[in-house]
Enzyme design. Structure first.
Site, short mmCIF file in Angstrom:
data_model
loop_
_atom_site.label_atom_id
_atom_site.label_comp_id
_atom_site.label_asym_id
_atom_site.label_seq_id
_atom_site.Cartn_x
_atom_site.Cartn_y
_atom_site.Cartn_z
N GLU A 29 65.81 -4.10 62.06
CA GLU A 29 65.02 -2.91 61.73
C GLU A 29 64.44 -2.16 62.94
OE1 GLU A 29 63.67 -3.55 57.19
OE2 GLU A 29 62.31 -4.45 58.65
N HIS B 67 59.32 -5.16 65.04
CA HIS B 67 58.30 -6.00 64.41
C HIS B 67 57.44 -6.70 65.47
CE1 HIS B 67 59.77 -5.56 60.26
NE2 HIS B 67 60.98 -5.54 60.79
N ASP C 13 54.54 -11.26 63.15
CA ASP C 13 55.08 -9.93 62.89
C ASP C 13 54.12 -8.91 63.48
OD1 ASP C 13 56.57 -7.67 61.38
OD2 ASP C 13 57.63 -9.49 60.77
#
Length: 603
Positions: free
Chosen positions: A349, A278, A225
């Protein structure tokens, strides 16, 4: 009348389980017990029609038998009616039946005979995992039949829970038994995150042990990540400069070790490289220009300017051509190590503000003022998906649902890409299946195992609150979520009671291929990973193996209670450090800790 109805329900339950103490998890789809008495086991040998030396099947049986012998398991949680009622009817037979039992008990079980139809079936999505198990009165063998080796492995893990100590140094099956079993869903998984915090190979093995015992068959491995890149890449060895330390990295041998350990237990490992969001650590070491906003303030305190939903920011630059060169090199190298046909490529996201830091993206928008962030996401899909497909004709991709359902989304995402749904529960499952996508259910409101443990971001003024601002209304520190965005904590009952195909048409329901319970690791490492997965993951395991309802369609949560409490003890006995979920009093006094006296309240 209510008393009679409740007693009748409990009596029916009692009659079905009174003969035995064992209560295997997940509950088999069909199980029937005989009445002729205990069957002793001697040193049980595996017999097959094929030479299986050094095979997955032989090794699995050796592990199972070693576990059976070494544990001398005694069930810790036995199903019984709510305490106010008389004890369950005993299974003590008449004198004549006892004599018959004694004679039959003289024939010990010495063999496990396994008949596998297709020895060569690979461990891939949709492989047949069904099995039957027969231990007949008077027979010296347990008969197992399975379409594939992978079904036979499930038979072994069931058998492990059926064989118990006789209290005198021996082992018994309490009664002859017939089981016919198969999973409801082909995809039954857990997700481990090694990007936020490192998890050792030893602890990954421990999770795989728990998964095998509960018949979960997919480890979704979220490798990296923004916070760290722990995976060695030959093409770009500099990427692990963003590991937390040289010790907290995975070599190629480590990755292969986990894949092999999982496969030996019938578990697929599906890797995830989360892209394009990410994505800071690792990538920025190759070339800072392929990462946008890595040096920005994440700006939760000024939300209109935020570049990430948590520290630290960073997203792959979608317009920079070099991004795709590096992505291809990393993806192809990892695809050569992970043997599964499936690969998870992220997609969640995206934060638009991040790309304000990218010259490539801002100039791209300036070239055509009609372009939107949806167009930007479509550019990613159009450029990246062909790279992801190129490694194999059998490659199937998984993405988080955001790429289709987020405010910033791609308008044309191929429907053969599997969507993992984590937001808005039934609503998003309905939207995705209605559009024809196959769906892995990971709804945060039911299945996020990290939720409900407070926040982790520091210098947080919200905690500086000395009095309750409104006693009549839950707030951040008083009856609220306390910094956990997805609170409250998801108990095993919350997981088990999830009817994730509710209100879907039959055609839509066929697109739901299973479920995965994620454990994001912002507050997880080797110390607590097993406590946070187990035994709650066992609730998911039964939900997707045999369901949460009985043959009449009634919720069977109350009957699952003793099964999961007992299974927690079984996990501990097998070296899986499962958390305490009740005072031991509840384990030893079935249903004494129930909230509702009426055992049909969940029907």
């Amino acid at each position: 009348m209510a008393y009679f109805r409740l007693y009748a329900v409990l009596l029916a339950v009692a009659s079905s389980v009174a003969a035995v103490k064992v209560n295997p998890l997940p509950a088999p789809r069909h199980i029937s017990w005989g009445h002729s008495g205990p069957k002793p086991l001697s040193d049980v040998s595996l017999r097959t029609e094929r030479d299986t030396d050094d095979s997955i099947l032989t090794n699995a049986w050796n592990r199972a038998w070693e576990t059976i012998v070494s544990l001398e398991w005694v069930p810790a949680g036995i199903e019984a009616p709510i305490p106010e009622f008389d004890e369950f009817p005993t299974s003590t037979p008449s004198a004549s039946a006892a004599a018959t039992r004694s004679k039959r008990a003289n024939v010990p079980i010495q063999f496990v005979d396994v008949d596998v139809e297709d020895w060569d079936a690979d461990l891939q999505h949709g492989v047949d995992e069904s099995y039957t198990l027969d231990a007949k009165a008077g027979s010296d063998a347990i008969d197992i039949t399975a379409k594939t080796v992978w079904g036979a492995l499930h038979a072994f893990t069931t058998l492990q829970q059926l064989v118990i100590s006789d209290g005198n140094g021996g082992l018994i099956l309490e009664q002859p038994v017939h089981i016919k079993d198969a999973p409801l869903y082909p995809y039954r998984g857990l997700m481990v995150d090694t990007g936020r915090n490192f998890i050792s190979v030893r602890k990954l093995h421990e999770q795989l042990d728990g998964m095998a015992l509960s018949k979960l068959n997919v480890l979704h491995w979220h490798l990296d990540d923004t916070q760290s890149w722990p995976v060695h890449i030959d093409a770009y060895p500099e990427m692990t400069k963003d590991a937390y330390s040289a010790r907290e990295t995975y070599s190629h041998d480590d990755l292969r070790n986990v894949v092999a350990y999982a496969r030996a237990r019938g578990i697929r490992v599906i890797p995830e490289i989360d892209m394009p969001a990410h994505s800071a650590s690792g990538w920025q070491q190759v070339d800072p220009d392929i990462v946008a906003c890595a040096n920005s303030w994440w700006s939760n305190d000024n939300w209109p300017l935020h570049t990430a939903v948590q520290p630290n920011p960073g997203q792959l630059d979608i317009i920079n051509p070099k991004t795709y060169e590096v992505v291809q090199d990393v993806y192809e190298e990892l695809s050569s190590i992970f043997t599964d046909d499936w690969f998870h490529v992220g997609g969640d996201e995206i934060q638009p503000n991040c790309y304000n830091f990218s010259t490539y993206v801002t100039e791209w928008f300036q070239e055509d003022p009609s372009r939107t962030y949806n167009d930007l996401m479509q550019h990613w899909v159009d450029k990246a998906v062909p790279i992801f497909r190129s490694v194999s004709d059998s490659r199937r991709l998984v993405m988080w649902e955001d790429v289709v359902l987020n405010t910033e989304h791609a308008d044309d995402v191929p429907t053969d890409i599997v969507m993992q749904s984590w937001n808005n529960g039934l609503e998003n499952i309905n939207k995705l299946t209605e559009r024809g996508y196959d769906v892995i259910v990971s709804s945060a409101d039911f299945m996020y195992l990290d939720c409900g443990r407070g926040g982790y971001v520091t210098n947080d003024d919200r905690y500086n609150e000395q009095t309750n601002p409104d006693p009549d209304t839950p707030s951040f520190n008083y009856g609220g979520i306390g910094g956990s965005w997805c609170g409250p904590y998801k108990t095993w009952q919350r997981i088990y009671n999830y009817d994730f195909t509710l209100n879907l048409t039959n055609a839509q329901a066929k697109h739901v291929i299973g479920a995965t319970a994620p454990l994001w690791s912002e507050q997880v490492d080797d110390v607590n990973i097993s406590n946070l997965f187990w035994p709650r993951a066992a609730a998911l395991a039964e939900l997707v193996w045999s369901g949460n309802r009985d043959a009449k369609g009634n919720k069977r949560t109350t009957l699952f209670t003793q099964r999961i409490l007992n299974f927690r003890e079984y996990l501990l006995a097998n070296g899986v450090m499962a958390a305490t979920v009740v005072p031991k009093y509840c384990l030893q006094h079935p249903h004494a800790c129930d909230l509702n006296y009426d055992q049909t309240v969940l029907h």
